[in-house]
Design a protein around this motif. Structure first.
Motif, PDB file in Angstrom:
ATOM      1  N   LEU A 231       7.310  -1.561  -2.590  1.00 58.05           N
ATOM      2  CA  LEU A 231       6.350  -0.499  -2.280  1.00 58.05           C
ATOM      3  C   LEU A 231       5.848   0.156  -3.571  1.00 58.05           C
ATOM      4  O   LEU A 231       4.643   0.236  -3.820  1.00 58.05           O
ATOM      5  N   LEU A 232       6.798   0.598  -4.407  1.00 61.79           N
ATOM      6  CA  LEU A 232       6.405   1.341  -5.617  1.00 61.79           C
ATOM      7  C   LEU A 232       5.713   0.447  -6.643  1.00 61.79           C
ATOM      8  O   LEU A 232       4.873   0.918  -7.415  1.00 61.79           O
ATOM      9  N   ALA A 233       6.070  -0.843  -6.679  1.00 62.24           N
ATOM     10  CA  ALA A 233       5.471  -1.744  -7.673  1.00 62.24           C
ATOM     11  C   ALA A 233       4.040  -2.120  -7.309  1.00 62.24           C
ATOM     12  O   ALA A 233       3.248  -2.480  -8.184  1.00 62.24           O
ATOM     13  N   SER A 234       3.715  -2.037  -6.029  1.00 62.07           N
ATOM     14  CA  SER A 234       2.448  -2.618  -5.557  1.00 62.07           C
ATOM     15  C   SER A 234       1.404  -1.555  -5.221  1.00 62.07           C
ATOM     16  O   SER A 234       1.689  -0.346  -5.215  1.00 62.07           O
ATOM     17  N   GLU A 235       0.227  -2.038  -4.882  1.00 58.39           N
ATOM     18  CA  GLU A 235      -0.877  -1.149  -4.493  1.00 58.39           C
ATOM     19  C   GLU A 235      -0.601  -0.440  -3.172  1.00 58.39           C
ATOM     20  O   GLU A 235      -1.307   0.513  -2.817  1.00 58.39           O
ATOM     21  N   ALA A 236       0.423  -0.898  -2.448  1.00 56.62           N
ATOM     22  CA  ALA A 236       0.767  -0.229  -1.188  1.00 56.62           C
ATOM     23  C   ALA A 236       1.150   1.237  -1.443  1.00 56.62           C
ATOM     24  O   ALA A 236       1.071   2.069  -0.547  1.00 56.62           O
ATOM     25  N   SER A 237       1.552   1.543  -2.680  1.00 63.20           N
ATOM     26  CA  SER A 237       1.931   2.941  -3.004  1.00 63.20           C
ATOM     27  C   SER A 237       0.878   3.616  -3.877  1.00 63.20           C
ATOM     28  O   SER A 237       1.207   4.505  -4.659  1.00 63.20           O
ATOM     29  N   ARG A 238      -0.384   3.219  -3.709  1.00 62.72           N
ATOM     30  CA  ARG A 238      -1.403   3.696  -4.659  1.00 62.72           C
ATOM     31  C   ARG A 238      -1.572   5.219  -4.672  1.00 62.72           C
ATOM     32  O   ARG A 238      -2.088   5.769  -5.645  1.00 62.72           O
ATOM     33  N   TYR A 239      -1.142   5.921  -3.600  1.00 62.42           N
ATOM     34  CA  TYR A 239      -1.264   7.395  -3.592  1.00 62.42           C
ATOM     35  C   TYR A 239       0.105   8.075  -3.753  1.00 62.42           C
ATOM     36  O   TYR A 239       0.259   9.248  -3.458  1.00 62.42           O
ATOM     37  N   ILE A 240       1.093   7.313  -4.241  1.00 65.20           N
ATOM     38  CA  ILE A 240       2.444   7.865  -4.422  1.00 65.20           C
ATOM     39  C   ILE A 240       2.732   7.950  -5.913  1.00 65.20           C
ATOM     40  O   ILE A 240       2.767   6.927  -6.605  1.00 65.20           O
TER      41      ILE A 240
END
Ligand code: NAD
Length: 255
Positions: A231-240
């Motif tokens: 999650l944190l490495a990828s664009e899936a967490s772009r607003y985190i």
């Protein structure tokens, strides 16, 4: 959210302390998600073995010698990773050490080793990788491996608690400052995950009584960190950014 946003194909990552435990597993997971991974630690032999394992699964990995406490070694590592893999967009600051001693017994050398590796080492790596990301203008994701012992105290491990608490707030400070460069900075806070660092303790009678206090009634495995890591490495967490994800089977939620 489409699953493709977890895909890391074409991205380059550095994992510190990749020779064992959580770092070795994180490198495999990032490679399996498509990333090219610079696997870095003080000893090269276990890294060469890991490189073979990753390449046997059609991944790409390069072993690099790194001592995170040495600024020259940090600079060399980041430069070599960039030369071999191209722009680095993921840093997993995983290298860490612990000294378990009563606070009154802790010597200055113990303190310096633990804080120097876990806090200063993570800082040196973050600064070197962020300098590279700012220079190339592409942003990225920095993932610091903190601990639940960075969020609460425990006896007999004061320097470690101080280093991980410092790392949690360094994560927030860098997230605030580097957001303008598109660099997200977050932390993982694992609870007890069985690895070389703690296997003897977790399998002892004291470990068994600790296990009963974990709401999910087991210690974690390195695989249990994969969801948060990807999650944190990828664009899936772009607003985190500036977040700390606790992965501890509910341990720190219980009174
Ligand atoms: P580990 O001892 O298996 O791995 C630590 C890694 O860091 C090793 O590869 C070691 O060689 C490397 N390292 C140590 N000093 C270094 C230095 N100066 N330069 C470069 N590399 C160095 O332990 P682990 O359990 O895999 O721990 C990995 C990280 O996760 C650590 O930061 C640890 O504090 C953290 N953590 C672990 C747990 C757990 O339960 N295992 C829980 C919370 C946090």
């Amino acid at each position: 959210m489409p699953l493709e946003s977890f895909d890391l194909s074409g991205k380059a990552a550095i994992v510190t302390g990749a020779s064992s435990g959580l770092g070795r597993h994180a490198a495999r997971s990032l490679a399996a998600a498509g990333a090219k991974v610079a696997i870095a630690a003080r000893r090269l032999e276990p890294l060469v073995e890991l490189e073979k394992q990753i390449e046997a699964r059609d991944g790409r990995a390069i072993p690099l010698r790194l001592d995170v406490t040495d600024p020259a070694s940090v600079a060399d590592c980041v430069k070599a990773a960039e030369t071999e893999l191209g722009p680095i967009s993921i840093l997993v600051n995983n290298a860490g050490v612990a000294v378990t001693k009563a606070a009154l017994e802790v010597e200055e050398a113990d303190w310096d080793q633990v804080v120097g590796t876990n806090l200063k080492g993570a800082w040196l790596m973050a600064q070197a990788v962020a300098e590279h990301m700012v220079r190339l203008g592409h942003g990225g994701s920095i993932i610091n491996t903190a601990s639940v012992l960075g969020l609460a105290g425990a006896a007999q491990i004061p320097a470690y608690c101080a280093s991980k608490g410092g790392l949690v707030n360094l994560t927030r400070a860098l997230a605030v400052e580097w957001a303008r460069h598109g660099i997200r900075v977050n932390a993982l806070a694992p609870g007890y995950i069985e690895t070389e660092i703690n296997r003897d303790f977790l399998t002892s009678p004291a470990g068994e009584s600790l296990r009963k206090r974990v709401p999910l009634r087991r210690f974690g495995t390195p695989e249990d960190l994969d969801g948060a890591l990807l999650l944190l490495a990828s664009e899936a967490s772009r607003y985190i950014t500036g977040s700390v994800i606790v992965i501890d089977g509910g341990q720190s939620a219980a009174l």
